[in-house]
Design a protein around this motif. Structure first.
Motif, PDB file in Angstrom:
ATOM      1  N   GLN A 161       0.819  -1.213   0.000  1.00  0.00           N
ATOM      2  CA  GLN A 161       0.000   0.000   0.000  1.00  0.00           C
ATOM      3  C   GLN A 161       0.857   1.270   0.000  1.00  0.00           C
ATOM      4  O   GLN A 161       0.389   2.325  -0.413  1.00  0.00           O
ATOM      5  N   LYS A 162       2.114   1.159   0.430  1.00  0.00           N
ATOM      6  CA  LYS A 162       3.031   2.296   0.352  1.00  0.00           C
ATOM      7  C   LYS A 162       3.527   2.484  -1.070  1.00  0.00           C
ATOM      8  O   LYS A 162       3.750   3.600  -1.523  1.00  0.00           O
ATOM      9  N   VAL A 163       3.706   1.384  -1.784  1.00  0.00           N
ATOM     10  CA  VAL A 163       4.199   1.425  -3.170  1.00  0.00           C
ATOM     11  C   VAL A 163       3.080   1.831  -4.123  1.00  0.00           C
ATOM     12  O   VAL A 163       3.291   2.632  -5.025  1.00  0.00           O
ATOM     13  N   ALA A 164       1.903   1.272  -3.926  1.00  0.00           N
ATOM     14  CA  ALA A 164       0.769   1.531  -4.818  1.00  0.00           C
ATOM     15  C   ALA A 164      -0.502   1.627  -3.976  1.00  0.00           C
ATOM     16  O   ALA A 164      -1.273   0.667  -3.877  1.00  0.00           O
ATOM     17  N   PRO A 165      -0.719   2.799  -3.340  1.00  0.00           N
ATOM     18  CA  PRO A 165      -1.928   2.961  -2.527  1.00  0.00           C
ATOM     19  C   PRO A 165      -3.183   2.671  -3.350  1.00  0.00           C
ATOM     20  O   PRO A 165      -3.322   3.155  -4.460  1.00  0.00           O
ATOM     21  N   GLY A 166      -4.041   1.831  -2.787  1.00  0.00           N
ATOM     22  CA  GLY A 166      -5.259   1.457  -3.495  1.00  0.00           C
ATOM     23  C   GLY A 166      -5.140   0.138  -4.239  1.00  0.00           C
ATOM     24  O   GLY A 166      -6.118  -0.312  -4.842  1.00  0.00           O
ATOM     25  N   SER A 167      -3.967  -0.486  -4.183  1.00  0.00           N
ATOM     26  CA  SER A 167      -3.836  -1.803  -4.825  1.00  0.00           C
ATOM     27  C   SER A 167      -4.645  -2.824  -4.043  1.00  0.00           C
ATOM     28  O   SER A 167      -5.075  -2.578  -2.918  1.00  0.00           O
ATOM     29  N   LYS A 168      -4.824  -3.990  -4.631  1.00  0.00           N
ATOM     30  CA  LYS A 168      -5.628  -5.039  -3.992  1.00  0.00           C
ATOM     31  C   LYS A 168      -4.865  -5.771  -2.892  1.00  0.00           C
ATOM     32  O   LYS A 168      -5.462  -6.445  -2.072  1.00  0.00           O
ATOM     33  N   MET A 169      -3.546  -5.639  -2.879  1.00  0.00           N
ATOM     34  CA  MET A 169      -2.740  -6.406  -1.934  1.00  0.00           C
ATOM     35  C   MET A 169      -2.467  -5.619  -0.659  1.00  0.00           C
ATOM     36  O   MET A 169      -2.054  -4.465  -0.695  1.00  0.00           O
TER      37      MET A 169
END
Length: 134
Positions: free
Chosen positions: A99-107
């Protein structure tokens, strides 16, 4: 000719050889399991597979692959924005906090232990073709 009194000893020796030999086969089967495979299955296998899209995309070939590039998987908008390729270093950062790398991702799963991350990433590298083969 073997004396009848020696039959129990011979039988015990034969069984010992068979048992020890089978232990050796079990040990070689375990030794053939790639390092990190069990950790991958335990930590990632609930959502991912090497060859099938599941809750998450398939992972075979992930090292060196562009993000959001597995056919047939519905990626989040957050992952679609990522550029570059998945390198071991980038996967390490990802596994520390997706979530730090891609906020809003499924993981949302994070793996805090550096040794566990390293083992999983090494396994993923072992099931990814060299970059030139892609």
């Amino acid at each position: 000719m073997i004396q009848p009194a020696l039959f129990p000893i011979r039988r015990a020796l034969t069984l010992s050889v068979l048992v020890l030999g089978s232990w050796g086969m079990v040990g070689s089967a375990v030794a053939q399991t790639p390092p990190g495979a069990a950790l991958y299955q335990a930590k990632c296998g609930g959502c991912h597979s090497l060859d099938s899209n599941r809750i998450g995309p398939s992972h075979r070939g992930v090292v060196g692959r562009k993000p959001a590039s597995v056919a047939g998987y519905a990626y989040s908008a957050a992952i679609k924005k990522l550029t570059g390729v998945w390198t071991p270093a980038r996967l390490d950062t990802w596994l520390q906090g997706p979530q730090k790398v891609a906020p809003g991702s499924k993981m949302f799963l994070t793996i805090a232990d550096p040794a566990t991350r390293a083992s999983i990433i090494a396994y993923l590298q072992s099931v990814s073709p060299p970059a030139a083969a892609k």
